[in-house]
Design a protein around this motif. Sequence first.
Motif, PDB file in Angstrom:
ATOM      1  N   PRO A  87     -12.486  -2.484  -0.207  1.00 48.28           N
ATOM      2  CA  PRO A  87     -11.745  -1.964  -1.388  1.00 48.28           C
ATOM      3  C   PRO A  87     -11.291  -3.107  -2.308  1.00 48.28           C
ATOM      4  CG  PRO A  87     -10.330  -1.918   0.555  1.00 48.28           C
ATOM      5  CD  PRO A  87     -11.674  -2.409   1.022  1.00 48.28           C
TER       6      PRO A  87
ATOM      7  N   LEU B 188      -5.304  -2.074   3.796  1.00 49.21           N
ATOM      8  CA  LEU B 188      -4.515  -2.687   2.725  1.00 49.21           C
ATOM      9  C   LEU B 188      -3.069  -2.952   3.156  1.00 49.21           C
ATOM     10  CD1 LEU B 188      -5.917  -0.593  -0.260  1.00 49.21           C
ATOM     11  CD2 LEU B 188      -6.392  -2.999   0.221  1.00 49.21           C
TER      12      LEU B 188
ATOM     13  N   LYS C 235     -11.102  -3.606  -5.625  1.00 50.38           N
ATOM     14  CA  LYS C 235     -10.188  -3.386  -6.742  1.00 50.38           C
ATOM     15  C   LYS C 235      -8.740  -3.248  -6.239  1.00 50.38           C
ATOM     16  CE  LYS C 235      -9.526  -0.721 -10.910  1.00 50.38           C
ATOM     17  NZ  LYS C 235      -9.987   0.315 -11.824  1.00 50.38           N
ATOM     18  N   GLU C 236      -8.583  -2.578  -5.140  1.00 54.64           N
ATOM     19  CA  GLU C 236      -7.246  -2.393  -4.558  1.00 54.64           C
ATOM     20  C   GLU C 236      -6.680  -3.726  -4.072  1.00 54.64           C
ATOM     21  OE1 GLU C 236      -9.849  -0.496  -4.037  1.00 54.64           O
ATOM     22  OE2 GLU C 236      -9.229   1.522  -4.606  1.00 54.64           O
ATOM     23  N   ILE C 237      -7.548  -4.550  -3.480  1.00 59.03           N
ATOM     24  CA  ILE C 237      -7.109  -5.879  -3.013  1.00 59.03           C
ATOM     25  C   ILE C 237      -6.684  -6.710  -4.222  1.00 59.03           C
ATOM     26  CG2 ILE C 237      -7.818  -8.031  -1.874  1.00 59.03           C
ATOM     27  CD1 ILE C 237      -9.875  -6.299  -0.288  1.00 59.03           C
TER      28      ILE C 237
ATOM     29  N   LYS D  50      -5.551  -5.735  -7.021  1.00 58.46           N
ATOM     30  CA  LYS D  50      -4.287  -5.240  -7.570  1.00 58.46           C
ATOM     31  C   LYS D  50      -3.112  -5.857  -6.799  1.00 58.46           C
ATOM     32  CE  LYS D  50      -2.230  -0.825  -8.991  1.00 58.46           C
ATOM     33  NZ  LYS D  50      -1.075  -0.612  -8.085  1.00 58.46           N
ATOM     34  N   ILE D  51      -3.250  -5.862  -5.482  1.00 57.63           N
ATOM     35  CA  ILE D  51      -2.179  -6.416  -4.633  1.00 57.63           C
ATOM     36  C   ILE D  51      -1.994  -7.921  -4.885  1.00 57.63           C
ATOM     37  CG2 ILE D  51      -1.528  -6.911  -2.227  1.00 57.63           C
ATOM     38  CD1 ILE D  51      -3.055  -4.259  -1.495  1.00 57.63           C
TER      39      ILE D  51
ATOM     40  N   LYS E 193      -1.026  -6.439   2.949  1.00 58.66           N
ATOM     41  CA  LYS E 193       0.310  -6.599   2.356  1.00 58.66           C
ATOM     42  C   LYS E 193       1.266  -7.273   3.326  1.00 58.66           C
ATOM     43  CE  LYS E 193       0.141  -2.546  -0.639  1.00 58.66           C
ATOM     44  NZ  LYS E 193       0.573  -1.146  -0.675  1.00 58.66           N
TER      45      LYS E 193
END
Lengths: 393, 147
Positions: free
Chosen positions: A159, A131, A161-163, A165-166, A135
């Motif tokens: 991941p 991640l 959901k994490e992607i 979010k970013i 970023k």
Amino acid sequence: MDKKIYFDNAATTKVRPEVYQEILPYLDEMYANPSSVYTIARDSKKAIDKAREQVANAINATTREIYFTSGGTESDNWAIKGVADAYKNKGKHIITSSIEHHAVLHTCEYLEKQGFKVTYLPVDKYGLINLEDLKSAITDETILVSIMFANNEIGTIEPIKEIGKITREKGIIFHTDAVQAIGHVPIDVKDMNIDLLSMSGHKIYGPKGTGALYVRKGVRITQFIHGGAQEFNRRGGTENVCGIVGLGKAIELATSEMEEENKRLLELRQTIIDGILNTVPYTHLNGHPEQRLSNNVNITFDFIEGESILLMLDFKGIEASSGSACTSGSLDPSHVLLALGLPHEKAHGSVRITLGRYNTKEEAEFLLKELPPIIERLRNMSPLWEDFLKSNK
Amino acid sequence: MEYSEKVMDHFMHPRNVGEIEDASGVGTVGNAKCGDIMKVYLKIEDGIIQDAKFKTFGCGAAVATSSMATELIKGRTIEEALKLTNKAVMEALDGLPKVKVHCSVLAEEALRAALWDYAKTNNIKIEGLEPPKEDDDLDHHDLFDEE
């Protein structure tokens, strides 16, 4: 065992009887063009509406956000080219990963020729993107991030959901190729902040030539196929009614049965993985041990080559696939396995076994019985094995 | 892509798999990068190839061409063995898929490398025999377009 054992469910699946039954009327009496005005045309239209609802429900989207396509490859092409075209005035940078399906990779390469800049994120030894890499790859020019939900060769689940979010925080559009994930992993496009999502019918016991693209309301995408007002003016052409009906039914069944089926598949998967790793020396699991599709087994057998293994398995009635170059017609081994850092000979020596709803424990046991002598036989033929034994004497 | 029955036969029941302990010549060609490695052992007496064995890392076609090539040169003179071409190996196997033609080239080269090793060890010159290509990275795949 006389019958064939099909262990290549990530390649395609058999249409299940419930789906087949659902399709039949639309191959027969319900043949009307949904765009026509008479009564039976309205029935075709209703059938499409129902399927759109089934697809939308499977990923927590609204029906207005679902577009039917000819399959995962078209969905990927449309998502990436359509967003690139619609947002090119905002920027011309796209981020993807090095282990995407060729439907994504080759589309990105095409866009590079059109003047777009593409960053291909590396993956770790399990196939996961980092991640922090994502970023730091984002620039003011970035308009789209396309990362697959789960990998078709090694089964690693990214991941997502994490992607999401970013990308949402940065105001960048996020597309995910979920062709392998649908029906195996719970997907909620709202919760996961997914803007576009590609799906396919034939990986989940639906008919081939069917797929869908989810496009979140508010995300712009240019028209891909011109020539009609179908699919909310976004994809022209008379609808593949029986295919769409089949896709709707398939996706509904796959998601409603997912939890229970996953439990069964996980057990089978572990039986096979543990069985191979424990009985055959010099073998390695490719992909993440846990963050992995419930139906995916991908193993490298050191010192031998994948196609040879597949041919010998086929002789025993077992159908699987390989990341070896020799199975594909192209001559390089799998780009996914190379991206994990595997040397060429190990990439050539991989076998993928992908499970489905028709596979049984008996079949897994049959595989575990037949495989070790095949590996031994091929190793006894291999100069690499000979060198290895001599150097260890 | 489909293999002929002969290719499948030579893959499932390869002839001459193994090593020759006191081989007169041994040749290894190919590399793991392109997915094929062939090692050929020859037992040569009075200019005649008495025995030939092989070990191969590779696909079905790689095993089948190794098997066929060793079969074709057993009992032949060195001169006869030198005349064996990849085309002859392919023909004997009733053909190969286009993308597998490089396997037959590798089989021909493996034989020649073993003969070269024999010539070098015994300090003799074999007419018409070139040294094996040192560069193992040579990509045999560029030959696959050849008919």
